[in-house]
Scaffold this active site. Structure first.
Site, PDB file in Angstrom:
ATOM      1  N   GLN A  39      -6.712  17.887  41.413  1.00  0.00           N
ATOM      2  CA  GLN A  39      -6.982  17.261  42.025  1.00  0.00           C
ATOM      3  C   GLN A  39      -6.503  15.664  41.245  1.00  0.00           C
ATOM      4  OE1 GLN A  39      -8.654  16.954  44.409  1.00  0.00           O
ATOM      5  NE2 GLN A  39      -8.216  15.189  45.425  1.00  0.00           N
ATOM      6  N   LYS A  61     -15.055  19.776  48.462  1.00  0.00           N
ATOM      7  CA  LYS A  61     -13.802  21.445  47.806  1.00  0.00           C
ATOM      8  C   LYS A  61     -15.281  22.177  48.386  1.00  0.00           C
ATOM      9  CE  LYS A  61      -9.526  20.212  48.597  1.00  0.00           C
ATOM     10  NZ  LYS A  61      -8.228  18.430  46.860  1.00  0.00           N
ATOM     11  N   ASP A  98      -2.619  24.821  45.926  1.00  0.00           N
ATOM     12  CA  ASP A  98      -2.163  23.981  46.456  1.00  0.00           C
ATOM     13  C   ASP A  98      -0.535  23.753  46.624  1.00  0.00           C
ATOM     14  OD1 ASP A  98      -3.317  21.114  46.674  1.00  0.00           O
ATOM     15  OD2 ASP A  98      -3.822  21.107  44.587  1.00  0.00           O
TER      16      ASP A  98
HETATM   17  N1  GUN Z   1      -4.705  14.749  45.469  1.00  0.00           N
HETATM   18  C1  GUN Z   1      -5.132  14.162  47.649  1.00  0.00           C
HETATM   19  N2  GUN Z   1      -4.282  15.033  48.486  1.00  0.00           N
HETATM   20  C2  GUN Z   1      -4.866  16.599  47.262  1.00  0.00           C
HETATM   21  C3  GUN Z   1      -4.465  18.264  47.263  1.00  0.00           C
HETATM   22  O1  GUN Z   1      -4.133  18.141  48.566  1.00  0.00           O
HETATM   23  N3  GUN Z   1      -4.121  18.487  46.129  1.00  0.00           N
HETATM   24  C4  GUN Z   1      -4.938  17.763  45.150  1.00  0.00           C
HETATM   25  N4  GUN Z   1      -4.748  18.879  44.304  1.00  0.00           N
HETATM   26  N5  GUN Z   1      -4.562  16.432  45.062  1.00  0.00           N
HETATM   27  C5  GUN Z   1      -4.671  15.925  45.777  1.00  0.00           C
END
Ligand code: GUN
Length: 286
Positions: A96, A52, A119
């Site tokens: 996350q 990211k 998100d």
């Molecule tokens: N863990 C797995 N996929 C995601 C996501 O799209 N966003 C976040 N914040 N955590 C995740």
């Protein structure tokens, strides 16, 4: 049979996003900023978070990485999120998941300001999505819609089967596919579905997000179906430098022999999730 190239689609969209970032800088002096919080050292999470950050830099965005120890308390994490809510350099906040067991996901998600929730996980954004209001769409489901469109399939009137009912993928994908703009007929299968194959055999589109390798096999598919494989599973493999390889939830070989189009793992859904996160962060900055 066509491989749906998520890397290519992601590269095309990221070029568009990078141009949007430059325009925002030039016209309004705003640099989109994303804060990514990682609690603990889960290896998959570390690799997502690193990807990211790299993607943000390539798009010309500002990213702030906040790594917290496994022992962080829920109150500390919530306080950290609230500080970011008030920080004008930050337009998007991502915590996350999963967070360590002693912290409730819900407490952390509820702390994120909906206008910075890139998100699309807060109850406000989930609710808006459900009733069709403009909102931040969750990144993986949004990326999946783009991938289906990119496969060349016209979704209207088609039967889509979604396997898995998680809040992050399965449930929102089912909602988005059933929206009037998309107009698919949707079946949502889950661990309580007795005979998943009886549904997938009539599906034009199968989205598999079950978190288990081998969930979908070629004998479960109608010839020509479009398969979107959301799974990311690490399988031990001594011949690989890292000691493992990634496989999806679909058995690629048998599914590819029957499907009209399929996303690979890696290189399918993964690059699109990060791309839609950049998209939302640009929108948040605007
Ligand atoms: N863990 C797995 N996929 C995601 C996501 O799209 N966003 C976040 N914040 N955590 C995740």
């Amino acid at each position: 049979m066509k491989i749906i190239d998520g890397k290519l689609l992601a590269a095309n969209l990221r070029a568009e996003i990078a141009a949007g970032v430059q325009e925002l800088k030039a016209t309004r002096g705003i640099v989109p900023g994303l804060a990514v919080i990682l609690v603990g050292n889960n290896p998959a999470s570390v690799s997502y978070v690193t990807a990211k950050e790299k993607a943000c830099a390539e798009a010309g965005m500002y990213s702030r990485e906040i790594r917290l120890p496994e022992t962080t308390t829920e109150a500390e994490l919530v306080a950290r999120v609230k500080r970011l809510n008030a920080d004008p350099a930050i337009h998007g906040i991502l915590v996350q998941l999963p967070v360590p067991k002693h912290i409730r996901d819900k407490a952390v998600i509820d702390a994120i300001a909906p206008e910075k929730d890139v998100d699309g996980f807060t109850p406000v954004n989930v609710g808006k999505m459900l009733i069709g209001e403009k909102c931040f769409l969750p990144c993986t489901p949004h990326g999946i819609l783009k991938l289906i469109e990119f496969s060349g399939m016209d979704v209207k009137g088609k039967h889509a089967v979604v396997i898995g009912r998680s809040n992050i993928v399965g449930k929102p994908v089912a909602v988005l596919l059933a929206r009037k703009e998309t107009n698919a007929t949707v079946t949502l299968c889950h661990t309580g579905t007795p005979d998943v194959a009886s549904f997938t055999r009539t599906a034009d589109i199968v989205v598999v997000a079950a978190g288990r390798p081998g969930t979908l096999t070629g004998d479960m598919l109608k010839p020509g179906a479009v398969v979107i494989d959301v799974g990311v599973n690490r399988i031990p493999d001594a011949t690989r430098p890292k000691g493992f390889r990634l496989v999806g939830d679909a058995d690629f070989e048998s599914c590819a022999a029957v499907a009209g189009a399929i996303t690979p793992v890696p290189g399918g859904v993964g690059p699109m999730t990060i791309t839609m996160l950049l998209w939302n962060t640009l929108e948040a900055a605007k």
